[in-house]
Design a protein around this motif. Structure first.
Motif, PDB file in Angstrom:
ATOM      1  N   GLY A 176       0.850  -1.185  -0.204  1.00 17.85           N
ATOM      2  CA  GLY A 176      -0.122   0.145  -0.288  1.00 17.85           C
ATOM      3  C   GLY A 176       0.767   1.386  -0.042  1.00 17.85           C
ATOM      4  N   THR A 177       0.163   2.254  -0.292  1.00 19.70           N
ATOM      5  CA  THR A 177       0.994   3.766  -0.009  1.00 19.70           C
ATOM      6  C   THR A 177       0.408   4.658   0.928  1.00 19.70           C
ATOM      7  OG1 THR A 177      -0.802   4.493  -1.700  1.00 19.70           O
ATOM      8  CG2 THR A 177       1.300   3.454  -2.515  1.00 19.70           C
ATOM      9  N   PRO A 178       1.341   5.335   1.471  1.00 21.39           N
ATOM     10  CA  PRO A 178       0.891   6.256   2.741  1.00 21.39           C
ATOM     11  C   PRO A 178      -0.429   7.017   2.165  1.00 21.39           C
ATOM     12  CG  PRO A 178       3.222   6.434   2.537  1.00 21.39           C
ATOM     13  CD  PRO A 178       2.837   5.828   0.981  1.00 21.39           C
ATOM     14  N   ALA A 179      -1.231   7.443   3.352  1.00 18.63           N
ATOM     15  CA  ALA A 179      -2.673   7.855   2.975  1.00 18.63           C
ATOM     16  C   ALA A 179      -2.248   9.328   2.888  1.00 18.63           C
ATOM     17  CB  ALA A 179      -3.714   7.695   3.878  1.00 18.63           C
ATOM     18  N   PRO A 180      -2.730  10.174   2.112  1.00 19.68           N
ATOM     19  CA  PRO A 180      -2.623  11.750   2.085  1.00 19.68           C
ATOM     20  C   PRO A 180      -2.883  12.190   3.537  1.00 19.68           C
ATOM     21  CG  PRO A 180      -3.678  10.920   0.217  1.00 19.68           C
ATOM     22  CD  PRO A 180      -3.648   9.873   1.003  1.00 19.68           C
ATOM     23  N   GLY A 181      -2.049  13.096   3.984  1.00 21.11           N
ATOM     24  CA  GLY A 181      -2.190  13.618   5.255  1.00 21.11           C
ATOM     25  C   GLY A 181      -2.046  12.550   6.624  1.00 21.11           C
ATOM     26  N   ALA A 182      -1.971  11.318   6.208  1.00 19.41           N
ATOM     27  CA  ALA A 182      -1.921  10.540   7.370  1.00 19.41           C
ATOM     28  C   ALA A 182      -0.953   9.278   7.125  1.00 19.41           C
ATOM     29  CB  ALA A 182      -3.227   9.801   7.843  1.00 19.41           C
ATOM     30  N   PRO A 183       0.411   9.568   6.866  1.00 17.82           N
ATOM     31  CA  PRO A 183       1.452   8.604   6.503  1.00 17.82           C
ATOM     32  C   PRO A 183       1.380   7.484   7.407  1.00 17.82           C
ATOM     33  CG  PRO A 183       2.365  10.698   7.542  1.00 17.82           C
ATOM     34  CD  PRO A 183       1.029  10.988   7.335  1.00 17.82           C
TER      35      PRO A 183
END
Length: 217
Positions: free
Chosen positions: A69-76
């Protein structure tokens, strides 16, 4: 966000026909069935949950999400599920490390290859045309992705017993569950949601099922 919170759910035609259902409607008047609109995202965890304990499914989902997965925008510290193209390229040893056996891995990879068509037409027939997708998985996907108020998870380990106990005072099989839910056609999933929150469950007398770990095989 409105759809996720159930703004498109239409429960007006629903009529409670059992005392326990009427009581749950009274206690939970704001219950709405939401939908994500993301069919493939709903399909992956549903396949992982096939025929295993929840702990096994969560363990595999968590591993693959952290790994691909990739880091969520604003919530890495959170992860966004990978797109279908990434699922197709996950090597066999990573599936094994996640604890998923080859059958479920192949089902997810096969679905990833036709993900665009699933998003266009997420009907039960289209879902069940895929290898490894049966009645239970198709219902789980439709519940989560399109907010289908009538999608019954037939084949579930616990649901028939819960429905039978709440509506008839006895445990039943899938056929018995569908017979009890027939008066609620069009809203059968809504009824199971209400019954799950009622607290009425058959007594558990048997030993707990063991949590398996395919990584050691």
């Amino acid at each position: 966000m409105p759809e996720l919170l159930g703004a498109c759910d239409v429960p007006e035609g629903f009529v409670a026909r059992h005392d326990v259902v009427r009581e749950q409607v009274r206690r939970r008047p704001g219950l709405r069935i939401g939908r994500t609109g993301r069919v493939f995202e709903a399909l992956v965890p549903a396949v992982m949950e096939q025929k295993v304990l929840a702990q096994e499914a969560w363990r595999g989902w968590g591993y693959l999400l952290r790994r691909f997965g990739t880091p969520a925008p604003g919530a890495p510290h959170m992860r966004v599920p990978p797109p279908p193209g990434v699922w197709v390229r996950i090597p066999s040893w990573e599936w094994h490390r996640s604890g998923l056996e080859a059958v479920r891995a192949r089902t997810i990879i096969g679905a990833a290859r036709v993900a665009a068509r699933l998003e266009e037409e997420p009907g039960e027939a289209r879902l069940r045309s895929l290898p490894g997708i049966g009645v239970w998985t198709a219902a789980e996907v439709r519940q989560r992705a399109v907010g289908d108020p009538d999608a019954v998870s037939a084949g579930d380990y616990n649901l028939p017993g819960l429905v039978g106990w709440a509506l008839a005072g006895r445990k039943v099989d899938d056929a018995g569950m569908l017979e009890l839910l027939e008066p609620y056609a069009g809203h059968r999933y809504r009824v199971t949601r209400l019954l799950e929150s009622s607290g009425r469950r058959p007594p558990r007398r048997g030993p707990r099922l063991p949590v398996r770990d395919y990584r050691s095989f």
